[in-house]
Design an enzyme around this catalytic site. Sequence first.
Site, PDB file in Angstrom:
ATOM      1  N   SER A   1       0.825  -1.225   0.000  1.00 24.54           N
ATOM      2  CA  SER A   1       0.000   0.000   0.000  1.00 24.54           C
ATOM      3  C   SER A   1       0.853   1.266   0.000  1.00 24.54           C
ATOM      4  O   SER A   1       0.418   2.311  -0.511  1.00 24.54           O
ATOM      5  CB  SER A   1      -0.950   0.006   1.211  1.00 24.54           C
ATOM      6  OG  SER A   1      -0.245   0.066   2.437  1.00 24.54           O
TER       7      SER A   1
ATOM      8  N   PRO B   1      -1.321   7.337   1.315  1.00 23.81           N
ATOM      9  CA  PRO B   1      -1.427   5.977   0.779  1.00 23.81           C
ATOM     10  C   PRO B   1      -2.871   5.515   0.696  1.00 23.81           C
ATOM     11  O   PRO B   1      -3.664   5.799   1.594  1.00 23.81           O
ATOM     12  CB  PRO B   1      -0.640   5.113   1.759  1.00 23.81           C
ATOM     13  CG  PRO B   1      -0.381   5.946   2.956  1.00 23.81           C
ATOM     14  CD  PRO B   1      -0.781   7.351   2.683  1.00 23.81           C
ATOM     15  N   LEU B   2      -3.177   4.752  -0.340  1.00 26.12           N
ATOM     16  CA  LEU B   2      -4.540   4.238  -0.538  1.00 26.12           C
ATOM     17  C   LEU B   2      -4.662   2.836   0.067  1.00 26.12           C
ATOM     18  O   LEU B   2      -5.035   1.858  -0.615  1.00 26.12           O
ATOM     19  CB  LEU B   2      -4.856   4.223  -2.042  1.00 26.12           C
ATOM     20  CG  LEU B   2      -4.897   5.601  -2.707  1.00 26.12           C
ATOM     21  CD1 LEU B   2      -4.969   5.466  -4.228  1.00 26.12           C
ATOM     22  CD2 LEU B   2      -6.074   6.425  -2.184  1.00 26.12           C
ATOM     23  N   HIS B   3      -4.366   2.754   1.365  1.00 28.30           N
ATOM     24  CA  HIS B   3      -4.325   1.455   2.048  1.00 28.30           C
ATOM     25  C   HIS B   3      -5.590   0.618   1.782  1.00 28.30           C
ATOM     26  O   HIS B   3      -5.541  -0.466   1.228  1.00 28.30           O
ATOM     27  CB  HIS B   3      -4.240   1.657   3.567  1.00 28.30           C
ATOM     28  CG  HIS B   3      -3.024   2.375   4.060  1.00 28.30           C
ATOM     29  ND1 HIS B   3      -1.732   1.912   3.909  1.00 28.30           N
ATOM     30  CD2 HIS B   3      -2.911   3.537   4.765  1.00 28.30           C
ATOM     31  CE1 HIS B   3      -0.896   2.745   4.499  1.00 28.30           C
ATOM     32  NE2 HIS B   3      -1.562   3.728   5.013  1.00 28.30           N
ATOM     33  N   ASP B   4      -6.729   1.126   2.241  1.00 26.58           N
ATOM     34  CA  ASP B   4      -7.961   0.324   2.230  1.00 26.58           C
ATOM     35  C   ASP B   4      -8.542   0.125   0.832  1.00 26.58           C
ATOM     36  O   ASP B   4      -8.946  -0.994   0.485  1.00 26.58           O
ATOM     37  CB  ASP B   4      -9.007   0.954   3.164  1.00 26.58           C
ATOM     38  CG  ASP B   4      -8.584   0.882   4.625  1.00 26.58           C
ATOM     39  OD1 ASP B   4      -9.129   1.627   5.452  1.00 26.58           O
ATOM     40  OD2 ASP B   4      -7.682   0.077   4.946  1.00 26.58           O
TER      41      ASP B   4
END
Length: 329
Positions: free
Chosen positions: A197, A241-244
Amino acid sequence: MTPRPPIVLDSDPGIDDALALQYLLGTGLWDLKAYTSVGGNLPAEQTYLNARALTRALRVDADVPVHRGAGRPLTRLPYTSASAFHGRAGLGNETLPDSTAAHLPESSARVLLRLSREYEGELTVCATGPLTNVAIALLEDPGFARRVRKFVFMGGAAQVPGNITPVAEFNIWADPDAAEVVLSSGIPFTMVDLDASHHFLLGPADLAVLEAAGTGTALAARLLRVYMDAYRRHGGGDACPLHDPLAVGVCADESFITAAEGAVVVEGASELTRGKTVFVPSGAHRVYYADSPTLSARLAVTGRVALGPGTRDFTRDFVATLPRWPGVG
Ligand code: RIB
Ligand code: CA
């Protein structure tokens, strides 16, 4: 027309959780059967209220129920607050109106179990918060691990530093006991960790595209501004960050990541290592831990673990997909 596969999204909204929901809807690939909340970024009651409000703000079909997660982690400590990144109540500076749907008595864990029976062998479960609900489901009925088609979760740090401590990622750190219950259960997991991520960042140019896309992405853009400011304040530069959302993307396409097969064991022994995810590639335990039968048996329980980005650019896909499911503005 081929029916879309069933999915449950288990989240602790949370800004990137909210973006993950809109992205899931925007892909048009899934039949969302339930939106189950869990404590994490905020206490469980707040993430539940946020989940309800998001179903209204993102025009989620009225037949998609929202359920409340466990009030506290399996681990002895209460959920901590990540308001520094997600805003006082978890959705930036928004005060969104509540859903008009009735409050449902069934807990998130019970919904996971029920849907795993109704859609045995078909159900994808995607978790973007601590794994408390999934662990409770497994503790109540270990057969959950066998009935779920795929379990994809945002969490962990296999070969990179953590983000809440030098060794632990937040979702795992928030409930390490739950994570160990899940990762030792035999559930077919894919761990979408910081190793992947942190390679998919959304920056000012991407935000400008979303802001220009009209009112349907106005809420997402406001939330992203708060999230980006928080990362900037914490030394994360000009992007977030585009974690999910990445975990949701991986549910449909693993080419966003580079993954390896292996075991993941969660440390919980001390405050220093709490929530560290120890990744052991498949077969390596026969080399390193051959004289420890108990540990070798645990390390034979494996899944897919992201070790980096894949061939497909998730940030580009995210920016293109979000406007396809416009929110109310
Ligand atoms: O470490 C990132 C994770 O922690 C994301 O799920 C974010 O929402 C926070 O819960
Ligand atoms: Ca989350």
